[in-house]
Design an enzyme around this catalytic site. Structure first.
Site, short mmCIF file in Angstrom:
data_model
loop_
_atom_site.label_atom_id
_atom_site.label_comp_id
_atom_site.label_asym_id
_atom_site.label_seq_id
_atom_site.Cartn_x
_atom_site.Cartn_y
_atom_site.Cartn_z
CE1 TYR A 168 40.97 -44.75 -9.72
CE2 TYR A 168 41.22 -43.02 -8.06
CZ TYR A 168 40.80 -44.29 -8.42
OH TYR A 168 40.21 -45.11 -7.48
CG ASP B 226 33.75 -47.80 -10.55
OD1 ASP B 226 33.62 -47.89 -9.32
OD2 ASP B 226 33.68 -46.73 -11.18
#
Length: 261
Positions: free
Chosen positions: A116, A58
């Protein structure tokens, strides 16, 4: 007639500071990381080159180990292609490796999982780190509670309650399997590390935001399980800021930790 030379498939490992970019995927305003890479490759090869990434990040999210591939003919050493890319990309995008691979390799389809990492500074972050961590600015987090909350995400669940709508009419299955979900203390920071085959839009940030609320005493660890079971996004889940999140690694062979689960 000469037979056309088949282009080589190239695999690239890339890191970037996502602060100034609108995410990884190409955007109409051409301010995404992929836009800048495609522009650099077009300049190098004198034609449009299509890149395919392992996954999307994002706006504001970083990457230490994004992977993408493209097909192009290059008669020079691999290192010279890496250097040609580096000198044409803006500050904040850094290719780390370019390697010729078999045609069957596909950055997205061949990926077996991703890792992540979300970084939190318990106090006020130093200026050189502020773009990459979420500063708690003196608020105290109870790490034991956050670790307990993280355990509820392990395994296979419907993560609809921890996902956001991209707003483009996209619909995708919301069931995901996490084989890693843990908090660690590292270099004076709190790090949330998660690994899975794939993630939903804003899923990791939503998970982290909920666990921060658990750490602040605004929510009980067991409420994570309740929210998961609800399969509905509510105001109880607030996404953590993008700046603390980084795509750390794409797996093309599952790590031992994943196989043991």
């Amino acid at each position: 007639m000469k037979e056309a030379i088949k282009p080589t498939r190239w695999r690239c490992l890339c890191a970037y500071d996502g602060t100034e970019f609108n995410g990884w995927q190409k955007q109409p305003n051409r301010k995404a990381v992929q836009d800048k890479i495609d522009e650099a490759l077009a300049e190098i090869f004198g034609c449009t080159i299509r890149t395919i990434g392992a996954g999307r990040t994002d706006a504001g999210v970083h990457a230490a180990g994004q992977v993408f591939h493209f097909d192009a003919s290059w008669k020079h050493p691999e290192d010279s292609l890496l250097q040609a890319l580096r000198v044409r990309l803006p500050v904040g995008i850094s290719p780390r490796m370019v390697t010729a691979v078999p045609d069957r390799f596909h950055a997205h389809i061949s990926a077996q999982g991703k890792r992540y990492r979300y970084r939190i500074c318990p106090g006020w972050a130093m200026p050189e780190k502020d773009r990459f961590v979420h500063s708690m600015k003196g608020r105290t987090l109870q790490l034991d509670r956050m670790k307990e909350a993280a355990s509820f995400f392990l395994g296979t669940h419907d993560f609809a309650a921890f996902a956001a709508n991209r707003g483009h009419g996209e619909k995708e299955p919301t069931v995901r399997k996490l084989w890693r979900s843990e908090w660690r203390v590292q270099g004076g920071e709190l790090h949330f590390i998660t690994e899975a085959k794939g993630y939903l839009y804003k899923m990791v940030r939503s998970m982290t935001g909920a666990m921060i609320d658990v750490g602040l005493g605004r929510m009980e660890p067991s409420e994570i399980s309740e929210i998961l079971l609800s399969s509905k996004r509510t105001g109880r889940v607030v996404s953590a800021p993008a700046r603390g999140l980084s795509m750390e690694k794409v797996f093309y062979r599952l790590p031992k930790l994943a196989r043991s689960k």
